[in-house]
Scaffold this motif. Structure first.
Motif, short mmCIF file in Angstrom:
data_model
loop_
_atom_site.label_atom_id
_atom_site.label_comp_id
_atom_site.label_asym_id
_atom_site.label_seq_id
_atom_site.Cartn_x
_atom_site.Cartn_y
_atom_site.Cartn_z
N LYS A 2 19.18 -45.34 9.86
CA LYS A 2 20.54 -45.27 9.33
C LYS A 2 20.90 -43.84 8.99
N ALA A 16 26.96 -42.78 6.18
CA ALA A 16 28.29 -43.28 6.53
C ALA A 16 28.32 -44.06 7.85
N GLU A 17 27.16 -44.51 8.30
CA GLU A 17 27.10 -45.35 9.49
C GLU A 17 26.30 -46.61 9.19
N GLY A 18 26.42 -47.61 10.05
CA GLY A 18 25.61 -48.80 9.89
C GLY A 18 24.20 -48.58 10.44
N PRO A 19 23.23 -49.38 9.98
CA PRO A 19 21.87 -49.28 10.52
C PRO A 19 21.87 -49.60 12.01
N PHE A 53 27.67 -54.34 4.55
CA PHE A 53 27.47 -54.30 5.99
C PHE A 53 27.51 -55.71 6.56
N GLY A 93 27.62 -53.55 11.68
CA GLY A 93 28.85 -52.80 11.68
C GLY A 93 28.68 -51.50 10.92
#
Lengths: 112, 113
Positions: A38, A41-44, B90, B105
């Motif tokens: 991860k 500021a992003e998804g895994p 998430f 996401g």
């Protein structure tokens, strides 16, 4: 009750060297294990997985090792690159269950 | 990666107000999930769905409800938001086969003031 544990909150490694991230679990019914990466500021994103019938799975620079007797898995990254700097989560599921249980995550920093 | 979009991506709300987070997937995945990420806790499962109108609780479901009226959409509702629900949420989805890999996401940042 933390069934999946990553006891190292952070790890710092020199670029080009090996990074080893560790994960322990307590539930003996877990039979499928995954690593996710991860960025902030992003998804895994899915990285690599291993079934309990194996003890090693390799994909390029990434290798996951599973020691069922010790209830321990590890992710090896070699050679480590700056783009590998991220938080790594291990996860596990039991008996085909569709729920993943995650560890707390380890923040890996690759230093130039 | 699966096409999973979450909305809103960022929200600030007041204590006591209801909040709904939306998740939309374009992969026709049977399973959908809501997780929250908090420091020291990693990712914890709130609720999940194994089909339209079929949902079940995760490990931190108190104060949350979900609904799934279509395969592609999964809603998470905070019935009366509290400061302890300030978190990153998430959504994820997966095929639901043995050795399931789920895809996430980009997250929804919720602040309850």
């Amino acid at each position: 009750d933390q069934q999946v544990k990553q006891n190292s909150p952070s790890l710092s490694v020199q670029e080009g060297r090996i990074s080893i991230l560790n994960c322990d679990y307590t539930n003996s019914m877990f039979d499928y294990f995954l690593w996710y990466k991860k960025y902030p500021a992003e998804g895994p994103t899915f990285l690599i997985s291993i079934s309990s019938i194996k003890d090693k799975n390799e994909d390029g620079r990434f290798t996951v090792f599973l020691n069922k007797s010790a209830k321990h898995l590890s992710l090896h990254i070699v050679p480590s690159q700056p783009g590998d700097s991220a938080v790594y989560f291990c996860a596990a599921s039991a008996n085909g269950a569709q729920k993943l249980v995650f560890g707390q995550g380890t923040r890996l920093t690759i230093n130039p | 990666d699966a096409g999973i979009t979450q909305s809103p991506r960022h929200k600030v709300t007041e204590t006591g107000t209801p909040v709904t987070l939306r998740c939309h997937q374009t992969e026709n995945h049977r399973y959908m999930y809501w997780y929250r990420q908090d420091p020291g806790h990693g990712l914890r499962l709130i609720h999940y769905s194994y089909g339209v109108k079929d949902t079940d609780k995760g490990e931190v479901s108190d104060g949350y409800s979900v609904s799934r009226s279509k395969t592609e959409d999964f809603l998470l509702t905070l019935e009366s938001a509290t400061s302890s629900q300030t978190s990153v949420y998430f959504c994820a989805s997966g095929q639901g086969i043995r050795g399931n890999t789920i895809y996430f996401g980009e997250g929804s940042w919720l602040t309850v003031v």
